[in-house]
Write a protein that holds these residues in place. Structure first.
Motif, PDB file in Angstrom:
ATOM      1  N   TRP A  40       0.829  -1.220   0.000  1.00 33.37           N
ATOM      2  CA  TRP A  40       0.000   0.000   0.000  1.00 33.37           C
ATOM      3  C   TRP A  40       0.852   1.254   0.000  1.00 33.37           C
ATOM      4  N   TRP A  41       1.923   1.258   0.782  1.00 37.34           N
ATOM      5  CA  TRP A  41       2.714   2.490   0.879  1.00 37.34           C
ATOM      6  C   TRP A  41       3.472   2.754  -0.413  1.00 37.34           C
ATOM      7  N   LEU A  91       0.774  25.072  -3.277  1.00 36.63           N
ATOM      8  CA  LEU A  91      -0.491  24.545  -2.737  1.00 36.63           C
ATOM      9  C   LEU A  91      -1.384  24.035  -3.869  1.00 36.63           C
ATOM     10  N   THR A  92      -1.551  24.850  -4.901  1.00 38.96           N
ATOM     11  CA  THR A  92      -2.414  24.427  -6.004  1.00 38.96           C
ATOM     12  C   THR A  92      -1.820  23.211  -6.703  1.00 38.96           C
ATOM     13  N   THR A  99       0.052  20.961  -5.381  1.00 38.69           N
ATOM     14  CA  THR A  99      -0.119  19.800  -4.500  1.00 38.69           C
ATOM     15  C   THR A  99      -1.559  19.314  -4.533  1.00 38.69           C
ATOM     16  N   ALA A 100      -2.500  20.254  -4.518  1.00 38.51           N
ATOM     17  CA  ALA A 100      -3.905  19.842  -4.580  1.00 38.51           C
ATOM     18  C   ALA A 100      -4.174  19.083  -5.878  1.00 38.51           C
ATOM     19  N   TRP A 154      -5.345   7.694   2.241  1.00 39.75           N
ATOM     20  CA  TRP A 154      -4.809   8.538   3.315  1.00 39.75           C
ATOM     21  C   TRP A 154      -3.357   8.931   3.022  1.00 39.75           C
ATOM     22  N   PHE A 159      -2.978  11.627   0.368  1.00 38.11           N
ATOM     23  CA  PHE A 159      -3.368  12.931   0.904  1.00 38.11           C
ATOM     24  C   PHE A 159      -2.320  13.449   1.887  1.00 38.11           C
ATOM     25  N   LEU A 160      -1.915  12.571   2.799  1.00 34.03           N
ATOM     26  CA  LEU A 160      -0.948  13.017   3.806  1.00 34.03           C
ATOM     27  C   LEU A 160       0.417  13.308   3.190  1.00 34.03           C
ATOM     28  N   TRP A 197       0.193  16.738   2.013  1.00 39.26           N
ATOM     29  CA  TRP A 197       0.195  17.645   3.179  1.00 39.26           C
ATOM     30  C   TRP A 197       1.620  17.784   3.731  1.00 39.26           C
ATOM     31  N   LEU A 198       2.313  16.644   3.801  1.00 41.02           N
ATOM     32  CA  LEU A 198       3.674  16.680   4.366  1.00 41.02           C
ATOM     33  C   LEU A 198       4.636  17.478   3.480  1.00 41.02           C
ATOM     34  N   LEU A 245       3.843  20.118   1.757  1.00 39.58           N
ATOM     35  CA  LEU A 245       3.566  21.522   2.099  1.00 39.58           C
ATOM     36  C   LEU A 245       4.109  21.863   3.482  1.00 39.58           C
ATOM     37  N   ASP A 246       3.911  20.930   4.414  1.00 38.76           N
ATOM     38  CA  ASP A 246       4.303  21.244   5.789  1.00 38.76           C
ATOM     39  C   ASP A 246       5.820  21.214   5.967  1.00 38.76           C
ATOM     40  N   ARG A 267       7.922  22.229   3.703  1.00 38.29           N
ATOM     41  CA  ARG A 267       8.369  23.552   3.241  1.00 38.29           C
ATOM     42  C   ARG A 267       8.099  24.608   4.308  1.00 38.29           C
ATOM     43  N   HIS A 309      -2.649  25.003   4.197  1.00 37.87           N
ATOM     44  CA  HIS A 309      -2.296  23.729   3.560  1.00 37.87           C
ATOM     45  C   HIS A 309      -3.507  23.246   2.723  1.00 37.87           C
ATOM     46  N   LEU A 310      -3.879  21.968   2.893  1.00 34.12           N
ATOM     47  CA  LEU A 310      -4.958  21.429   2.043  1.00 34.12           C
ATOM     48  C   LEU A 310      -6.319  21.437   2.744  1.00 34.12           C
ATOM     49  N   TYR A 325      -9.416  22.526   0.629  1.00 33.20           N
ATOM     50  CA  TYR A 325      -9.662  21.547  -0.437  1.00 33.20           C
ATOM     51  C   TYR A 325     -10.323  20.306   0.167  1.00 33.20           C
TER      52      TYR A 325
END
Lengths: 400, 470
Positions: A13-14, A215-216, A218-219, A246, A249-250, A253-254, A256-257, A259, B377-378, B381
């Motif tokens: 899965w990972w 951000l965009t 990454t989205a 998950w 998504f994470l 997020w990571l 972005l976080d 950075r 962050h997200l 969204y």
């Protein structure tokens, strides 16, 4: 285990999640670079740089100094224009113009790029420029803006209010290629966002001018990654694994976080260098507005013990508000004048004996030093004692 | 030496109200299976800090000037009284047993979930440590912090009582040197009183360390958020992951790092009020209702917006009591808003704002701040996607009160942004993120609720198992 069930078994899965996320980021990046490469995958025509020395002042007042051109004032119509001839170039090969300008303090004039083309020599094209926090945003130009044919001259138009001189270093019309576009995206995504006065309201202001914010991107990558996984799982008849969803998504997020965390660490290091181990007073002396703090400390030292009533008058609202804070716990009133009101319509008799008046670069009321009088524009007067006077527009007076 | 001296002032200044507040929440929470310490600690700091400011107001009103003994002794006495009333919960064996049970619960998790829990805890700890250093080093930076909040703190610290801040007219007319003025003289006193409290315990005016409550309140938010997610049935790793996601939001972090403004306190109090209200709707536990009301009341003493946010909790409370009546109220409010837009006066002053019937289009800056710049962050969204994809979950009876809270909050934001005098603040972008910050902890909890599977049996057993750890 039968061969059929072996085929249907999903990979780790990972690994699946990481693969989809990385692939999705790659797709987003490739499309982004392609859109900004100007069709030059390997390399494009060389950058064009016009230094300050290449500019002429057509309207307004200014001078060249060192490697810069200083625009000091606008003409009576409220305009200044700096013009430069350039070696003719094809507009479609250079879709971006980057002005190297230092912002003239908090009041910023309106700027625009003007240009002429060989094909339409009788017409001047215009496109407004946007101020960012510490610079002018690079300008993206398209054929719909009139950016077509062969450009033969560019100019900078300045309008509005010019409270402090505007300093031009150069205009750069950069090379556009896949490599330069990728490098540009890299620079934008790793740019620092230092803490500033407005950070609690819009800390990432520069991101709106980026080709595509992280951000965009990454989205988009997360969305693509999730959609890709769901489609593949359906096609292969894998059961949908929530851990993959998950993890994609994470993972985004990571990114972005990470950075943001690096940005914070850089900020902590800078803050520590500037302020760590200092007292409050020493911190103000180490801050960017230390000159104002020093001046206010001098005024404070000239006053009797707090609380003393001080009417703080200045044409400049931000300066007045900031400087006033350094005078507390005195009873300072820096809020009598609004941003747009610069005359003191207070009757002289309404000032109380013993009140102090601080004139700080204020044009509404003057101090007649020889007569020891506060003088209103209409001639009304009030007697005062001089507590402190400085030739550069600062007077601390006590009403008698 | 200086560090030790500072700690000697800061620690009691923070710990005393925190302990008193925690014991109060524990005393409120009369459960047969013992108190929820994390829940108590999270809500406790906010309650204790507010109680500290209430004590300062009371002393000032009766003419007693503040100093450390005058502030510490009543707080200590209150804490002792609460400790006595909760003495059964405080028995060393009981506390130790609960702690070891919680640690054992984490230690016995399978490798991956345990790793997720520990990694998220580490990320939260790293973030908060960095923010704490930034607060300790940096003098006030944010504009509002030195035009309307620290101005009051500076005066009250100096004179050790709440010298009045008055209007321009009153200042000009009075001539009294003890009647002060600043950018917003009428703004509530809670936030500057917290700075003053910390300064008094510290023993000096320190423009950096007086902002320690900004760090502590975000720690309290993290603890309360984790505890409430556990109570809602989330596993420890998922609850810790949710807490990390909330505390990693850049704009929330910035409001801690650049301490001195009030928005983070509204965010925490409103968020905790909304979460407690949702728990009360589910459990009818009176302590949840009491905490929801207390947090909403505290929010009202922080900033004008606190009252508006508190009002958004009325429709979900009614929905929780009587779903039909509540939903009818929501429909009536929407109809009233539409009627106002169609027939109302051009301008209507209300709660410090001016309502307008004219639409101001602020969609572009709003969209840029939510979906282009990395302020959140997200989060937005994810929230938008989940509300679309999980709308059935949003309407499920157990989630409905929180859905109504979010609808009311969303309505408030839309009215303030598009139909009020604040539209200028959205258009020039000085307001947009700060108002959104105030709803973000509640929104984050709502997103967590939407993510939960609809599996009543699993949830019921999980709830019982988790309640003890919270």
């Amino acid at each position: 285990m039968s061969p059929a069930s072996a085929v249907a078994r999903p990979p780790l899965w990972w690994l699946t999640a990481a693969s989809f996320l990385v692939a999705a980021y790659a797709v987003v990046l490739v499309v982004l670079v392609a859109l900004h490469a100007g069709g030059n995958w390997i390399g494009g025509p060389a950058s064009i740089t016009v230094p300050a020395a290449g500019f002429e002042l057509v309207r307004g007042k200014g001078h060249r100094t060192g490697g810069t051109f200083v625009v000091e004032a606008l003409d009576p119509a409220g305009t200044a224009i700096l013009s430069a001839r350039v070696a003719p170039f094809a507009a479609d090969q250079y879709p971006r113009v980057d002005w190297k300008l230092a912002p003239p303090g908090p009041t910023r004039p309106t700027l625009a790029l003007l240009w002429r083309t060989r094909e339409r020599p009788d017409r001047t094209f215009v496109k407004p420029l946007q101020w960012q926090e510490t610079r002018v945003a690079p300008l993206e130009l398209a054929e719909s803006d009139g950016w077509s044919g062969t450009v033969i001259g560019v100019a900078l138009a300045v309008r509005g209010e010019l409270a402090q001189p505007l300093v031009l270093e150069a205009v750069v019309i950069p090379e556009i290629s896949a490599a330069s576009a990728a490098a540009g995206v890299g620079r934008q995504w790793t740019a620092r966002h230092p803490f500033k006065l407005t950070s609690i309201t819009f800390p990432f202001d520069d991101e709106r001018y980026e080709d595509l914010s992280l951000l965009t991107a990454t989205a988009l990558a997360v969305g693509l990654g999730l959609a890709g996984y769901v489609m593949l799982a359906r096609r292969r008849r894998w059961p949908l694994d929530a851990r993959v969803l998950w993890a994609v998504f994470l993972g985004g997020w990571l990114v972005l976080d990470a950075r943001w965390q690096i940005n914070l660490w850089r900020q902590h290091r800078e803050t520590a260098q500037q302020f760590a181990g200092k007292t409050t007073e020493e911190k103000h002396l180490a801050a960017v507005d230390h000159e104002m703090f020093t001046l206010m400390r001098e005024l404070r030292d000239a006053l009797p013990p707090a609380p003393v009533r001080i009417l703080f008058l200045s044409d400049n609202l931000p300066l007045r508000e900031r400087a006033a804070f350094f005078l507390y716990p005195h009873n300072v009133n820096a809020f009598y004048l609004s941003q747009f009101r610069r005359t003191l319509d207070l009757d002289p008799d309404h000032l109380h004996a013993g009140d102090h008046v601080l004139l700080f670069l204020f044009s509404g009321t003057t101090y007649d030093r020889s007569a020891k009088m506060l003088v209103w524009p209409d001639g009304r007067r009030r007697a005062v004692d001089e507590v402190l006077w400085k030739a550069d527009g600062v007077a601390l007076l006590r009403v008698t | 030496m200086t560090l030790l001296r500072d700690l000697a002032g800061l620690v009691p200044g923070i710990a005393l109200p925190w302990i008193a507040g925690t014991l109060f929440v524990v005393a409120l929470d009369r459960r047969a299976d013992g108190p929820r310490w994390l829940h108590g600690a999270g809500y406790g700091y906010v309650l204790g800090a507010f109680a500290a400011t209430a004590l300062m107001r009371a002393l000032s009103a009766v003419g007693v000037h503040w100093n450390v003994p005058v502030l510490a002794l009543p707080t200590l006495a209150l804490a002792a009284l609460l400790a006595w009333s909760t003495r059964r919960s405080l028995q060393p064996g009981s506390v130790r047993a609960r702690c070891s049970s919680a640690v054992r619960g984490i230690a016995t998790l399978p490798a991956w979930p345990r790793g997720v829990f520990l990694a998220c805890l580490a990320l939260v700890a790293i973030r908060i440590a960095g923010l704490a250093l930034e607060v300790a080093w940096r003098p006030l930076l944010a504009w509002d912090s030195w035009t309307q909040w620290a101005t009051k703190a500076r005066v009250w610290f100096e004179f050790r009582w709440m010298a009045p801040f008055v209007s321009q007219q009153e200042w000009l007319a009075s001539g009294d040197p003890m009647r002060f003025v600043d950018m917003h003289s009428y703004y509530p006193a809670t936030v500057p009183l917290l700075q003053t409290w910390t300064g008094i315990f510290l023993g000096r005016w320190d423009e950096s360390l007086m902002n320690a409550p900004w760090v502590v309140v975000v720690v309290a938010l993290g603890i309360a958020f984790y505890a409430q997610l556990r109570r809602a049935g989330e596993s420890a790793p998922r609850a810790m992951l949710g807490t990390y996601l909330l505390l990693s939001l850049p704009l929330l972090d910035i409001h801690v790092a650049l301490a001195g403004t009030a928005d983070i306190f509204i965010a925490v109090t409103y968020g905790l009020a909304a979460i407690s209200l949702w728990h009360w709707a589910r459990t009818r536990d009176r302590s949840d209702l009491a905490l929801a009301v207390a947090m909403a009341l505290i929010a009202m003493t922080i900033k004008v917006e606190g009252l508006l946010w508190a009002l958004t909790l009325v429709p979900p409370a009614i929905v929780a009591v009587n779903r039909r009546l509540g939903l009818a109220l929501v429909a009536a409010l929407v109809a009233a808003a539409l009627l106002f837009l169609a027939l109302g006066p051009e301008e209507l002053p209300l709660f410090g704002y001016v309502l307008r019937t004219r639409f101001t289009n602020v969609t572009l800056p709003l969209a840029q701040h939510l979906f282009v710049m990395d302020n959140w962050h997200l989060l937005w969204y994810a929230a938008a996607a989940l509300i679309v994809l999980r709308y059935r979950r949003a309407l499920a009876p157990d989630v409905l009160p929180m859905t109504v809270t979010m609808l009311a909050a969303c309505g408030l934001v839309l009215v303030v942004f598009y139909f009020s005098s604040a539209a200028g603040g959205v258009d020039d972008e000085s307001l947009v993120n700060r108002m959104l910050l105030q709803v973000v902890p509640a929104l984050a909890f709502y997103v967590a609720l939407l993510l939960r599977p609809i599996d009543a049996a699993r949830r019921s057993s999980q709830l019982q198992a988790n309640a003890a750890d919270a």
